[in-house]
Write an enzyme that holds these catalytic residues in place. Structure first.
Site, short mmCIF file in Angstrom:
data_model
loop_
_atom_site.label_atom_id
_atom_site.label_comp_id
_atom_site.label_asym_id
_atom_site.label_seq_id
_atom_site.Cartn_x
_atom_site.Cartn_y
_atom_site.Cartn_z
N HIS A 43 -10.32 -4.49 -3.47
CA HIS A 43 -8.85 -4.55 -2.76
C HIS A 43 -9.11 -5.03 -1.61
O HIS A 43 -10.01 -4.50 -0.82
CB HIS A 43 -8.03 -3.25 -2.88
N ASN A 63 -13.25 -2.26 2.35
CA ASN A 63 -14.09 -1.30 2.27
C ASN A 63 -14.82 -1.25 1.22
O ASN A 63 -14.54 -1.15 -0.04
CB ASN A 63 -13.39 0.13 2.61
N GLY A 110 -15.08 3.96 3.77
CA GLY A 110 -13.57 4.43 3.34
C GLY A 110 -13.17 4.00 2.12
O GLY A 110 -11.74 4.30 1.89
N GLN A 111 -13.95 3.49 1.07
CA GLN A 111 -13.39 3.03 -0.08
C GLN A 111 -13.13 4.20 -0.99
O GLN A 111 -13.79 4.98 -1.11
CB GLN A 111 -14.52 2.22 -0.99
N SER A 112 -11.90 4.24 -1.46
CA SER A 112 -11.47 5.51 -2.27
C SER A 112 -10.89 4.88 -3.67
O SER A 112 -10.62 5.81 -4.73
CB SER A 112 -10.23 6.41 -1.56
N ASP A 136 0.61 -1.12 0.09
CA ASP A 136 0.09 0.07 -0.10
C ASP A 136 0.96 1.20 0.11
O ASP A 136 1.80 1.11 0.59
CB ASP A 136 -1.00 -0.03 1.18
N HIS A 195 -7.41 -5.39 2.21
CA HIS A 195 -6.08 -4.86 2.79
C HIS A 195 -5.58 -5.95 3.82
O HIS A 195 -6.58 -6.54 4.43
CB HIS A 195 -6.42 -3.60 3.78
#
Ligand code: DGP
Length: 114
Positions: free
Chosen positions: A100, A87, A93-95, A29, A102
């Site tokens: 994906h 997320n 909090g998904q951006s 990340d 974590h």
């Protein structure tokens, strides 16, 4: 998808992979939240967790969990403990709009998460 940053990473146009097989890649990340913070993603573009369909996609996600476990073992965090979290949508909090997972470890992880 040509404008997806994670598709570009999966296609090796940018970034550096720490794992690759036929269907999945992993990379560190950019903004690590723990000593080990790896993102495990499918090569297939799926925008969000709620877009995962039963069948092929579900198998893919199961495989991602196996890969996350292997990377955790390789990074030496498996015995102490690690977290795999995804997320879904802005409120969680998904951006980045390519699913994906974590993989976090290497420190004590609080619960519940923020
Ligand atoms: P999330 O907020 O759950 O959608 O997580 C997105 C994560 O992706 C965040 O921890 C930062 C990471 N990230 C975003 N862009 C890049 C990138 O270009 N390279 C890498 N290695 N990580 C990225």
């Amino acid at each position: 998808m040509t404008d997806c940053i994670f598709c570009k990473i999966a296609n090796k146009e940018i970034g550096k992979l720490v794992y690759e097989d036929d269907t999945v890649v992993a990379f560190d990340d950019l903004n690590p939240q723990a000593p080990v913070h790896v993102l495990v993603i499918p090569k297939k573009h799926i925008a969000r967790i709620s877009d995962i369909r039963d069948g092929e996609d579900a198998n893919l996600v199961g495989h991602i969990m196996v890969v996350a476990g292997k990377i955790a073992a390789e990074r030496g965090i498996a015995d102490d403990g690690y977290r795999v979290v995804a997320n879904c949508n802005e409120g969680a909090g998904q951006s980045v709009w390519h699913i994906h997972f974590h993989l976090l470890g290497g420190r004590n992880l609080g619960w519940p998460p923020g």
